[in-house]
Motif scaffolding. Structure first.
Motif, mmCIF file in Angstrom:
data_model
loop_
_atom_site.group_PDB
_atom_site.id
_atom_site.type_symbol
_atom_site.label_atom_id
_atom_site.label_comp_id
_atom_site.label_asym_id
_atom_site.label_seq_id
_atom_site.Cartn_x
_atom_site.Cartn_y
_atom_site.Cartn_z
ATOM 1 N N GLY A 72 2.438 -9.986 12.665
ATOM 2 C CA GLY A 72 3.319 -11.102 13.020
ATOM 3 C C GLY A 72 3.421 -12.106 11.887
ATOM 4 N N GLN A 73 2.254 -12.463 11.320
ATOM 5 C CA GLN A 73 2.215 -13.454 10.229
ATOM 6 C C GLN A 73 3.139 -13.084 9.079
ATOM 7 N N ARG A 74 3.262 -11.802 8.816
ATOM 8 C CA ARG A 74 4.089 -11.381 7.671
ATOM 9 C C ARG A 74 5.542 -11.785 7.827
ATOM 10 N N GLU A 75 5.950 -12.028 9.058
ATOM 11 C CA GLU A 75 7.343 -12.443 9.293
ATOM 12 C C GLU A 75 7.414 -13.853 9.871
ATOM 13 N N GLY A 76 6.283 -14.569 9.840
ATOM 14 C CA GLY A 76 6.280 -15.917 10.423
ATOM 15 C C GLY A 76 6.338 -15.890 11.944
ATOM 16 N N LEU A 77 5.796 -14.817 12.541
ATOM 17 C CA LEU A 77 5.799 -14.684 13.999
ATOM 18 C C LEU A 77 4.365 -14.565 14.507
ATOM 19 N N GLN A 78 4.215 -14.402 15.818
ATOM 20 C CA GLN A 78 2.870 -14.340 16.411
ATOM 21 C C GLN A 78 2.586 -12.970 17.032
ATOM 22 N N ARG A 206 13.722 -15.748 17.125
ATOM 23 C CA ARG A 206 13.628 -17.051 17.797
ATOM 24 C C ARG A 206 14.992 -17.542 18.251
ATOM 25 N N GLY A 207 16.005 -17.316 17.404
ATOM 26 C CA GLY A 207 17.313 -17.894 17.684
ATOM 27 C C GLY A 207 18.077 -17.112 18.740
ATOM 28 N N ARG A 208 17.996 -15.809 18.701
ATOM 29 C CA ARG A 208 18.817 -14.992 19.584
ATOM 30 C C ARG A 208 18.078 -14.551 20.837
ATOM 31 N N GLY A 209 16.834 -14.078 20.641
ATOM 32 C CA GLY A 209 16.140 -13.392 21.733
ATOM 33 C C GLY A 209 16.812 -12.048 21.941
ATOM 34 N N TYR A 230 5.535 -0.115 14.497
ATOM 35 C CA TYR A 230 5.437 -1.398 15.199
ATOM 36 C C TYR A 230 6.825 -1.984 15.328
ATOM 37 N N ALA A 231 6.921 -3.004 16.172
ATOM 38 C CA ALA A 231 8.223 -3.655 16.318
ATOM 39 C C ALA A 231 8.020 -5.141 16.531
ATOM 40 N N TYR A 232 8.951 -5.922 15.962
ATOM 41 C CA TYR A 232 9.010 -7.355 16.217
ATOM 42 C C TYR A 232 10.040 -7.604 17.300
ATOM 43 N N GLY A 233 9.854 -8.646 18.064
ATOM 44 C CA GLY A 233 10.872 -8.997 19.048
ATOM 45 C C GLY A 233 10.546 -10.322 19.706
#
Ligand SMILES: Cc1ncc(COP(=O)(O)O)c(C=O)c1O
Length: 361
Positions: A72-78, A206-209, A230-233
């Motif tokens: 998550g950190q690599r993309e500024g996410l959790q 964050r902006g779209r969901g 893995y996936a971000y979302g």
């Protein structure tokens, strides 16, 4: 006994294996440029971690909190924005299981990664396939195909099998216009090879969901056999996927290897640099010979051949070179070829010169 959707299924066809070519032709030296694998092997840090894998008798902590946090950190996410999979293929399947009902429509390109059509059809949903424009996703026509029954919208970028990339303005156009209630699935299996990302993952999440961005360690980290994707979302989409995925879908060795590979900047940079240099050299030479190659942002390229693609594929196979025939990938008249080492690429170029002489294709 099987369901009608299973009986209607065209099964996924993987690239030809080295073992099969050895059996058929008895070659000792075989060059495999068929499955977009890393020609430099695997991240040495991952291999070292795998050698020390222990406690295989125990089920592992299935939350993988630290690894998800790190990704998550690599993309500024959790961590809550990250789900892990047995390769990103598994996550594609879990998306279909989680979000699609029979009769739902899923907009995607044609040709694109064939697994999408397969998993969507298996749950009784309907792929709505929009032809590429000059090898690139035709975002305008894809958006025009979105209707009341559209549940999801798949973008494969770089696209498999063409290798083409959407420019930043096309991402802006898409993100402004895609209805908020349509799940946007972006497959970034080849993300590491991109020069520019085209959009900011955290901003879209964050902006779209309603978005899932798929990633894998099978390509640039050289871990295709380990099976780690893995996936971000957005938190909600990831929560649903977490409920549906199978327990313990990521093994302890896969998690250990992936965590170590993430620290392996040296291997990653070497892989990216070799790919960029060789992709430019080989496609440059092919174009000089009169073959057309789509501009590629990935570790493979799609090149025209002046004879039937399956014939070129077979003739290359006889010479110990494995590529993919475009006939099997809904890309007739072209081959899909992985960027190999300098020597492997030279072997392909030499064999292709025997098989098909450039003629200003
Ligand atoms: C576009 C695309 N997505 C996903 C995958 C599968 O990756 P994984 O090995 O993580 O399942 C591939 C593999 O070729 C691919 O080309």
């Amino acid at each position: 006994m099987s369901r009608p959707a299973v009986r209607a299924l065209a099964p996924y066809v993987a690239g030809t294996s080295i073992e099969e070519v050895r059996r058929r032709f008895g070659h000792t030296r075989i060059v495999k440029l068929a499955s977009n694998e890393n020609p430099l092997g695997s991240s040495p840090l991952a291999l070292a971690a795998l050698r020390s894998a222990d406690r295989l008798n125990l089920y592992l902590d299935d939350a993988h909190e630290a690894l998800r946090e790190r990704l998550g950190q690599r993309e500024g996410l959790q961590a809550e924005n990250v789900v892990l999979g047995h390769g990103s293929n598994e996550i594609v399947n879990t998306i279909a299981q989680t979000f699609l009902d029979p009769g739902d429509e899923v907009v995607m390109a044609d040709p694109t990664f064939s697994l999408y059509r397969l998993v969507v059809s298996l749950v009784g949903a309907l792929p709505v396939e929009v032809p590429l424009l000059d090898g690139v996703h035709d975002i305008e026509r894809m958006l025009a195909a979105v209707g009341a029954r559209t549940k999801a919208f798949f973008v494969c970028d770089p696209n498999n099998p063409t290798g083409t990339v959407l420019p930043a303005f096309a991402w802006d156009y898409l993100l402004e216009r895609l209805p908020a209630d349509v799940l946007l699935v972006i497959d970034r299996a080849y993300a590491e090879y991109l020069d520019t990302p085209g959009f900011e993952v955290a901003k879209v999440v964050r902006g779209r969901g309603n978005v899932i961005v798929l990633r894998t360690m099978s390509k640039a980290y050289g871990l295709a056999s380990l099976r780690f994707g893995y996936a971000y979302g957005d938190r909600e989409s990831i929560d649903w996927l977490q409920r549906v995925r199978l327990p313990f879908n990521v093994s302890r060795p896969a998690a250990l290897g992936a965590a170590a590979a993430l620290e392996d900047r040296v291997f990653l940079e070497k892989s990216i640099a070799l790919n960029a240099a060789e992709r430019s050299r080989v496609t440059g030479e092919l174009r000089e010979r009169g073959f057309h190659c789509y501009p590629s942002g990935a570790n493979f390229y799609a090149v025209t051949v002046p004879i039937a693609a399956h014939e070129a594929y077979e003739a290359l196979l006889e010479r110990g070179i494995i590529v993919r025939s475009g006939d099997a990938l809904r890309m007739p008249g072209r081959l899909r070829v992985t960027v190999g080492t300098h020597e492997e690429n030279d072997a392909f170029l030499a064999a292709l010169a025997e098989v098909a002489i450039g003629e200003g294709a």
